[in-house]
Design a protein around this motif. Sequence first.
Motif, short mmCIF file in Angstrom:
data_model
loop_
_atom_site.label_atom_id
_atom_site.label_comp_id
_atom_site.label_asym_id
_atom_site.label_seq_id
_atom_site.Cartn_x
_atom_site.Cartn_y
_atom_site.Cartn_z
N ILE A 1 0.37 -1.30 0.07
CA ILE A 1 -0.08 0.02 0.12
C ILE A 1 0.92 1.54 -0.23
O ILE A 1 0.67 2.14 -0.10
N GLU A 2 2.25 1.19 1.36
CA GLU A 2 3.09 2.53 0.62
C GLU A 2 3.60 2.26 -0.66
O GLU A 2 3.49 3.99 -0.85
N GLY A 3 3.66 1.57 -1.88
CA GLY A 3 4.40 1.60 -2.45
C GLY A 3 3.88 2.79 -3.79
O GLY A 3 4.47 3.49 -3.89
N PHE A 4 2.17 2.74 -3.59
CA PHE A 4 1.19 3.36 -4.21
C PHE A 4 1.54 5.25 -3.59
O PHE A 4 2.53 5.59 -4.87
N ALA A 5 1.98 5.52 -2.59
CA ALA A 5 2.53 7.24 -2.09
C ALA A 5 3.70 7.51 -2.47
O ALA A 5 3.65 8.18 -3.25
N VAL A 6 4.40 6.20 -2.29
CA VAL A 6 5.87 6.28 -2.61
C VAL A 6 6.26 6.72 -4.29
O VAL A 6 6.95 7.00 -5.02
N SER A 7 5.64 5.98 -4.85
CA SER A 7 5.76 6.29 -6.13
C SER A 7 5.29 6.71 -7.05
O SER A 7 6.49 7.77 -8.22
N VAL A 8 4.04 7.50 -6.57
CA VAL A 8 3.81 9.10 -7.35
C VAL A 8 4.89 9.76 -7.37
O VAL A 8 5.29 10.49 -7.85
N THR A 9 5.49 10.01 -5.83
CA THR A 9 6.15 11.42 -5.28
C THR A 9 7.50 11.37 -5.83
O THR A 9 8.22 12.18 -6.38
N PHE A 10 7.89 10.37 -6.02
CA PHE A 10 9.62 9.79 -6.29
C PHE A 10 9.66 9.81 -7.71
O PHE A 10 10.74 10.33 -8.20
N SER A 11 8.24 9.71 -8.93
CA SER A 11 8.52 10.43 -10.25
C SER A 11 8.63 11.57 -10.28
O SER A 11 9.49 11.50 -11.22
N ILE A 12 8.79 12.12 -9.12
CA ILE A 12 8.96 13.67 -9.78
C ILE A 12 10.95 14.21 -9.58
O ILE A 12 11.22 14.98 -9.97
N ALA A 13 10.98 13.24 -8.70
CA ALA A 13 13.21 13.27 -8.56
C ALA A 13 13.04 12.66 -10.16
O ALA A 13 14.26 12.78 -10.84
N ASN A 14 12.55 11.92 -10.06
CA ASN A 14 13.30 11.01 -11.61
C ASN A 14 12.69 11.67 -12.69
O ASN A 14 13.83 11.92 -13.38
N ALA A 15 12.20 12.12 -12.50
CA ALA A 15 11.94 13.24 -13.68
C ALA A 15 12.37 14.77 -13.68
O ALA A 15 13.28 15.26 -14.34
N ALA A 16 12.92 15.02 -12.63
CA ALA A 16 14.17 16.39 -12.20
C ALA A 16 15.24 15.81 -12.47
O ALA A 16 16.18 16.36 -13.37
N SER A 17 15.96 14.61 -12.98
CA SER A 17 17.56 13.88 -12.97
C SER A 17 17.32 14.34 -14.57
O SER A 17 18.53 14.54 -14.14
N VAL A 18 16.24 13.71 -15.15
CA VAL A 18 16.36 13.44 -16.44
C VAL A 18 16.68 15.87 -17.37
O VAL A 18 17.26 15.93 -17.93
N ILE A 19 15.21 16.15 -16.20
CA ILE A 19 15.76 17.50 -17.11
C ILE A 19 16.51 18.28 -16.92
O ILE A 19 17.40 19.25 -17.08
#
Length: 445
Positions: A275-293
């Motif tokens: 269940i925790e994975g849902f919340a963490v995955s959504v927010t950590f996607s911002i980190a992955n996007a930031a890394s790319v940009i």
Amino acid sequence: MDIYKRIIRIAFPIALQQVIFTSVNFVDTLMIGLLGEVAIASVGLSNQFFFLYNLILFGLVSGGGIFFAQYWGKKDEDGLSRSVALTILSSLLFSIPFFLLSYFAPEMVLRFFSPDIEVIKAGIPYLKVIAFSYPLFAITMVFSFMLRSIGKAHLPLIITIIELSTNIVLNYLLIFGKLGFPVLGIKGAAIGTLIARAIGCIATVFIVYVGKLPGRAYFKHVAELNSKFVKNFFHYALPTLANEFAWSLGFTMYSVVYAHMGTDVIAAQRVMSTIEGFAVSVTFSIANAASVIIGNILGVSKFEEAFETSKKALKLAELISVIAAIIGIVTTFLVVDVFDVSEEVKNMVKVTIVISMGFLPVKIFNGMNVVGFLRAGGDTRFSFLVEASTLWLIGVPLAAVGGLILDLSFPTVYFLTMMEEIIKSIILFFRYRSKKWLRNVLEEA
């Protein structure tokens, strides 16, 4: 406003991909949960080894991702392809020991995580089948990172939908023996996952090569690899691998502590983490996007623009983390009763998820810095030192003392592990403000 749109344009497919992935894990857990607590525990422990493999592989591939993003920012397609070629070769070599251990010594692997003979026996068939998916998963991950780096984050999303939809259907058919298929139970879940990962790998390679996308790696790119390029690549990639190894091994030690606290704790941790994975995955996607940009921007040495972008990305991530935390808590209280586990396990899950979501903004701050900012600029050695030291000098000792010596409850032990996140956030705050992570790694290639 443009930078927020750009972050969301990359982050949204990544977040949706992770939500779908986590949803399938949730459905898998739900299906396997119908077989009882031993089944949940055995698959959970087997997946802990894959979790270890996945995170270390993530470290290696995200090390390659530093070069993917910066080469694409520079529009150097040949350099991008060479980086992809080297990352694929490294990932496949890395997969070999995990395959050998999972297939030829599954009992030894599972015994490391739990002393429960019944759980170990149930998990062996699952782990032996899953072993064959490791190299397939590695190839898929490399190309997924490459596609995100060139602004094609929607393609890994499509592949994930295909792969995980297949996984759900096959698991349903093979676990319970529907539509004439044999009743295979836990082994059926493993076979379904293996076939789904094979389909995902084939679909990824097909899209990249038939679509003639940038980043296609051929034998000529392997031949073009020289010692200077390889040395510079591993100068940044090895610390990310070591970082994820230390981090994943530390979290594996948490699982070992929980396993020795009892099978009910294993089951609670498995349900809670799903269940925790849902919340963490959504927010950590911002980190992955930031890394790319930010990697794209650093590839052309626009350092102040990269820093301003990072501040906006951090604000967005923190806002989303608060929303995700609230949704995570509400969701847990609504769905936990669906699981075929004891009331004690359900109560442990409820209390622990509140603790976890309460610390989510702190976790996201740390993730944005380690995965999003410092890694994008090649500041990988500092990231490794911070993550490894706080986890192994604070988190793991507190978990071991609390769970094995003081015999504290699962929620209390979990709360103690959050102390390392607090200390880590303080250190990372000062590193972020120093701007020492702003660098162009291609200038050294």
